[in-house]
Scaffold this active site. Structure first.
Site, PDB file in Angstrom:
ATOM      1  N   ARG A   1     -10.367  18.029   6.460  1.00 41.08           N
ATOM      2  CA  ARG A   1     -11.044  18.121   5.104  1.00 41.08           C
ATOM      3  C   ARG A   1     -12.305  18.719   5.572  1.00 41.08           C
ATOM      4  O   ARG A   1     -13.133  18.208   6.465  1.00 41.08           O
ATOM      5  CB  ARG A   1     -11.325  16.972   4.291  1.00 41.08           C
TER       6      ARG A   1
ATOM      7  N   ARG B   1      -2.780  -2.054  -3.365  1.00 41.55           N
ATOM      8  CA  ARG B   1      -3.944  -1.444  -2.833  1.00 41.55           C
ATOM      9  C   ARG B   1      -3.585  -0.229  -3.828  1.00 41.55           C
ATOM     10  O   ARG B   1      -2.565   0.450  -3.995  1.00 41.55           O
ATOM     11  CB  ARG B   1      -3.826  -0.823  -1.652  1.00 41.55           C
TER      12      ARG B   1
ATOM     13  N   GLU C   1      -8.347  -3.791   5.626  1.00 36.83           N
ATOM     14  CA  GLU C   1      -8.117  -3.593   4.560  1.00 36.83           C
ATOM     15  C   GLU C   1      -7.101  -4.644   3.756  1.00 36.83           C
ATOM     16  O   GLU C   1      -7.264  -5.050   2.899  1.00 36.83           O
ATOM     17  CB  GLU C   1      -7.889  -2.133   4.208  1.00 36.83           C
TER      18      GLU C   1
ATOM     19  N   ASN D   1       0.812  -1.264   0.042  1.00 41.87           N
ATOM     20  CA  ASN D   1      -0.023  -0.135  -0.076  1.00 41.87           C
ATOM     21  C   ASN D   1       0.825   1.241   0.199  1.00 41.87           C
ATOM     22  O   ASN D   1       1.684   1.310   1.016  1.00 41.87           O
ATOM     23  CB  ASN D   1      -1.144  -0.003   1.187  1.00 41.87           C
TER      24      ASN D   1
ATOM     25  N   GLY E   1     -10.628   4.500  12.917  1.00 40.00           N
ATOM     26  CA  GLY E   1     -10.292   4.938  14.170  1.00 40.00           C
ATOM     27  C   GLY E   1     -11.280   5.502  15.010  1.00 40.00           C
ATOM     28  O   GLY E   1     -11.546   5.243  16.225  1.00 40.00           O
TER      29      GLY E   1
ATOM     30  N   HIS F   1     -17.098   4.621   7.650  1.00 40.91           N
ATOM     31  CA  HIS F   1     -15.801   4.559   7.996  1.00 40.91           C
ATOM     32  C   HIS F   1     -15.287   5.879   8.344  1.00 40.91           C
ATOM     33  O   HIS F   1     -15.282   6.839   7.799  1.00 40.91           O
ATOM     34  CB  HIS F   1     -15.190   4.004   6.613  1.00 40.91           C
ATOM     35  N   LEU F   2     -15.163   5.887   9.665  1.00 44.97           N
ATOM     36  CA  LEU F   2     -14.694   7.286  10.374  1.00 44.97           C
ATOM     37  C   LEU F   2     -13.121   7.412  10.786  1.00 44.97           C
ATOM     38  O   LEU F   2     -13.158   6.948  12.101  1.00 44.97           O
ATOM     39  CB  LEU F   2     -15.842   7.360  11.445  1.00 44.97           C
ATOM     40  N   GLY F   3     -12.379   7.723  10.038  1.00 48.49           N
ATOM     41  CA  GLY F   3     -10.943   7.875  10.378  1.00 48.49           C
ATOM     42  C   GLY F   3     -10.710   9.447  10.376  1.00 48.49           C
ATOM     43  O   GLY F   3     -11.607  10.055  10.235  1.00 48.49           O
ATOM     44  N   ASN F   4      -9.209   9.520  10.013  1.00 50.53           N
ATOM     45  CA  ASN F   4      -8.823  10.842   9.740  1.00 50.53           C
ATOM     46  C   ASN F   4      -9.748  11.272   8.502  1.00 50.53           C
ATOM     47  O   ASN F   4     -10.285  12.394   8.310  1.00 50.53           O
ATOM     48  CB  ASN F   4      -7.498  10.819   9.428  1.00 50.53           C
TER      49      ASN F   4
ATOM     50  N   GLY G   1     -14.897   5.400  14.541  1.00 47.32           N
ATOM     51  CA  GLY G   1     -15.874   4.339  14.439  1.00 47.32           C
ATOM     52  C   GLY G   1     -15.552   3.396  15.603  1.00 47.32           C
ATOM     53  O   GLY G   1     -16.623   2.681  16.397  1.00 47.32           O
TER      54      GLY G   1
ATOM     55  N   ARG H   1     -10.000  12.635  19.774  1.00 44.55           N
ATOM     56  CA  ARG H   1      -9.636  12.556  21.286  1.00 44.55           C
ATOM     57  C   ARG H   1      -9.124  13.939  21.870  1.00 44.55           C
ATOM     58  O   ARG H   1      -9.661  14.203  23.085  1.00 44.55           O
ATOM     59  CB  ARG H   1      -8.490  11.596  21.299  1.00 44.55           C
TER      60      ARG H   1
ATOM     61  N   HIS I   1     -12.381   4.401   0.012  1.00 46.67           N
ATOM     62  CA  HIS I   1     -12.449   3.690   1.086  1.00 46.67           C
ATOM     63  C   HIS I   1     -13.442   2.129   0.682  1.00 46.67           C
ATOM     64  O   HIS I   1     -13.936   1.519   1.579  1.00 46.67           O
ATOM     65  CB  HIS I   1     -13.320   4.115   2.312  1.00 46.67           C
TER      66      HIS I   1
END
Ligand code: ADP
Length: 405
Positions: free
Chosen positions: A240, A90, A383, A7, A330, A207-210, A332, A284, A179
């Protein structure tokens, strides 16, 4: 089958060597700062982690270092590169060419190169890794697994933008979605967890990450997703903006005396949670600041949750109902508090979570209340495993084709 999953990012290369029979990671790691000052490689086998500082001017050099490290660093999971059966890459953008993973040949490489226009930071480094593998492990089957492929089942009403048609014809401007590998993986796991065929389910995956996106999945197929032509669209993300009124771009450009390209850069890197909170892109830090009474942190938090809630509502309309809601990546997987906030008020479409069951972090769990119509699940994404399994499936399919000829 032993599959090496690769990746690449613009200046990074992540890898995992996976034994697909055992779903087991034999080795994994990452190279960072490729082509810039201070490159290093972090390599992990079971509990052993080593850090190597070495010359990595290009992705090709990084790949060489990775392959040497895998076979020569004790404890070595394999003794020779011959033990690797296939390589899975990927690939961020497959445009409209690819609806599934494919065995890489010259035509596939040409298409990936054409799509570099749509993903200029990623597709060129993917190609370098593919060509590096061809040279360093000649004859080894390589498979491309695209972030965009899962969303190619979206109908035109979901992917068309209402702008002059020639932009679609000439420049391929449409919604692609990203994603895809993660959404596909967690949807499949969700069906397994509740013991029903995916073909009979209406699933919304978050899908809730950065980077963050929501997908509507009907009968196992993506019918809409929140990211668009680029990953900038949809939800509020770490840095974003997600969806904004498109007229804002020229308005800011004119009033700040900057170019549209500079505005887009700001929308990608200096917006989202970071911009509203003024503190951080990390949920966080925002939760902590909120507890200390920071009003802007609360505003960022609420806006993030509200936008996710809107998409869940929208997509339950697209799907004509919802059977399963999945949280992953992250935020989620880890933030019980955010999960609770996001589903607030969604009882009217049958979503009700159990506060106690919701207290889980990074593990698979059913957090639905006993009387909830909709199953709400937490599923850590994987993934790399999905890429390894897709690689195995495609390689075996090709072998069968050859045998039947
Ligand atoms: P990406 O792969 O898109 O960079 P991740 O999926 O790793 O992102 O998610 C990163 C985000 O997950 C962090 O910015 C942070 O907000 C959130 N996160 C990670 N761990 C936790 C945690 N224990 N509690 C709450 N949020 C977390």
């Amino acid at each position: 089958m032993k599959v090496l999953v690769i990746n690449t990012g613009s200046s990074s290369l992540r890898y995992q060597l996976i034994d697909t029979e055992k779903d087991y990671v034999l080795a994994k790691g990452l190279c960072e700062r490729i082509g810039i000052e201070g490159p290093f490689l972090k390599h992990v086998v079971e509990e052993d982690e080593i850090l190597i500082e070495c010359e990595m001017g290009t992705h090709r050099q990084a790949l060489e270092r990775v392959l040497e490290t895998i076979i020569y660093t004790e404890p070595a999971p394999i003794k020779s590169l011959d033990e690797i059966d296939a390589i899975g890459h990927r690939i961020v953008h497959g445009g409209e060419y690819f609806t599934d993973a494919v065995l890489i040949d010259e035509t596939v490489k040409e298409h990936i190169a054409e799509c570099a226009k749509l993903a200029p930071l990623h597709n060129p480094s993917h190609l370098m890794a593919i060509e590096g593998c061809e040279e360093l492990m000649p004859g080894k089957p390589q498979v491309a697994v695209f972030d965009t492929a899962f969303h190619q089942t979206m109908p035109p009403m979901a992917y068309m933008y209402a702008i002059p048609y020639e932009y679609y014809d000439k420049h391929k401007v449409r919604k692609y979605g990203f994603h895809g590998t993660s959404h596909k993986y967690v949807a499949r796991r969700a069906a397994e967890m509740i013991g029903k065929p995916i073909e009979e389910l209406k699933i919304i995956t978050c899908h809730l990450g950065n980077g963050a996106s929501v997908t509507a999945i009907k009968n196992g197929k993506s019918i809409d997703t929140s990211m668009g032509f680029t990953p900038l669209a949809g939800l509020v993300m770490g840095s974003r903006s997600g969806n904004i009124d498109p007229a804002i771009v020229s308005y800011i450009a004119e009033n700040e005396n900057i170019t549209a390209t500079e505005v887009t850069e700001i929308l990608n890197k200096k917006s989202g949670l970071l911009a509203i909170s003024g503190i951080s892109n990390d949920i966080r830090d925002i939760e902590k600041a909120m507890d200390e009474g920071n009003e802007r942190a609360k505003r960022a938090y609420d806006t993030f949750a509200y936008r996710v809630r809107l998409y869940i509502g929208q997509y339950s309309a697209s799907l004509g109902g919802i059977d399963v809601l999945v949280f992953t990546a992250g935020i989620g997987e880890n933030s019980a508090r955010m999960r609770k906030k996001m589903v607030e008020g969604l009882e009217y479409i049958g979503i009700k979570i159990d506060d106690e069951k919701n207290q889980v972090h990074g593990v698979e769990a059913d957090i639905s209340a006993d009387d909830s119509k909709v199953k709400t699940l937490v599923i850590p994404t994987n993934e790399e495993l999905m890429i390894a399994e897709d690689t195995e499936r495609i390689v075996k399919k090709e072998l069968l084709k050859k045998q039947n000829k």
